[in-house]
Design an enzyme around this catalytic site. Structure first.
Site, PDB file in Angstrom:
ATOM      1  N   GLY A  46      -7.186  -8.626   2.127  1.00 55.75           N
ATOM      2  CA  GLY A  46      -7.456  -7.904   0.898  1.00 55.75           C
ATOM      3  C   GLY A  46      -6.164  -7.380   0.308  1.00 55.75           C
ATOM      4  CD  GLN A  51      -2.394  -3.195  -0.748  1.00 56.17           C
ATOM      5  OE1 GLN A  51      -3.398  -3.809  -1.016  1.00 56.17           O
ATOM      6  NE2 GLN A  51      -1.895  -3.143   0.477  1.00 56.17           N
ATOM      7  CB  CYS A 102      -2.922  -0.967   5.017  1.00 56.89           C
ATOM      8  SG  CYS A 102      -2.596  -0.907   3.248  1.00 56.89           S
ATOM      9  CG  HIS A 144      -8.560  -1.007   3.100  1.00 58.69           C
ATOM     10  ND1 HIS A 144      -8.032  -0.510   4.276  1.00 58.69           N
ATOM     11  CD2 HIS A 144      -7.492  -1.430   2.365  1.00 58.69           C
ATOM     12  CE1 HIS A 144      -6.715  -0.616   4.226  1.00 58.69           C
ATOM     13  NE2 HIS A 144      -6.360  -1.178   3.091  1.00 58.69           N
ATOM     14  CD  GLU A 145      -7.943  -4.301  -0.241  1.00 59.70           C
ATOM     15  OE1 GLU A 145      -7.010  -3.854  -0.928  1.00 59.70           O
ATOM     16  OE2 GLU A 145      -7.810  -4.635   0.952  1.00 59.70           O
ATOM     17  CG  HIS A 148      -5.143   0.146  -1.572  1.00 54.64           C
ATOM     18  ND1 HIS A 148      -4.020   0.805  -1.143  1.00 54.64           N
ATOM     19  CD2 HIS A 148      -5.454  -0.745  -0.590  1.00 54.64           C
ATOM     20  CE1 HIS A 148      -3.661   0.332   0.056  1.00 54.64           C
ATOM     21  NE2 HIS A 148      -4.520  -0.607   0.417  1.00 54.64           N
TER      22      HIS A 148
HETATM   23 CO    CO Z   1      -4.470  -1.644   2.214  1.00 52.41          CO
END
Ligand code: CO
Length: 173
Positions: A46, A51, A102, A144-145, A148
């Site tokens: 992912g 990021q 991550c 999780h994404e 972000h």
């Molecule tokens: Co991550």
């Protein structure tokens, strides 16, 4: 397509709330293509736009194409989800503990509680709306994404974080 550098946990872009995507123009399509290439190259399961230092609400999630994934997800194994402006609209009551890594925090993993099942809405890379129900590991990666996009990292909510050893096979997000 270009592999973009993945930023680390001390970069303030990772702590910002990302803005909604409103334009699905050529520049945005290049960003999607670059993120796909960056994710496959990492390799990871992912990747969220912050990021790669782009503070926009875009995530990419990839289902592995291995035996375990085929067993759990059937014909969806190997599938790549591009989700623009994702939102969790429904969650299960049940939460499950699991191990996450991550791509922005290489060398570490941790245990995190996540909803077992989520329903998300969002748009595809061309702006078409859709809804997707996800359970288990896929639901975990989506959560999780999406975190972000709100400036949240798994280390903020992990019960425990430790340095990876060679036995750890947790794919990174
Ligand atoms: Co991550």
């Amino acid at each position: 397509m270009t592999i973009r550098p993945i930023i680390g946990p001390n970069n303030p872009i990772l702590r910002k709330r990302a803005i909604r995507v409103t334009s699905f123009d050529k520049k945005f399509q290049t960003l999607v293509d670059d993120m796909v290439e960056t994710l496959l190259d990492a390799p990871g399961v992912g990747l969220a736009a912050p990021q790669v230092a782009v503070s926009q609400r875009l995530i990419i999630v990839r289902l592995m194409d291995d035996d375990e994934s085929r067993e759990q997800f059937g014909e969806d194994a190997g599938k790549l989800y591009v989700v623009v402006n994702p939102e969790i609209i429904k969650t299960s009551k049940e939460r499950v503990e699991g191990v996450e890594g991550c791509l922005s925090i290489p060398g570490y993993v941790g245990t995190v509680d996540r909803y077992e099942t989520v329903v998300i809405t969002g748009q595809d890379r061309y702006g078409k709306s859709f809804r997707k129900k996800a359970s288990g590991w896929l639901a975990r990666v989506f959560q999780h994404e999406i975190d972000h996009l709100d400036g949240r990292l798994y280390i903020d909510i992990a019960k425990e974080v430790w340095e990876v050893t060679e036995e750890d096979e947790t794919p990174a997000e």
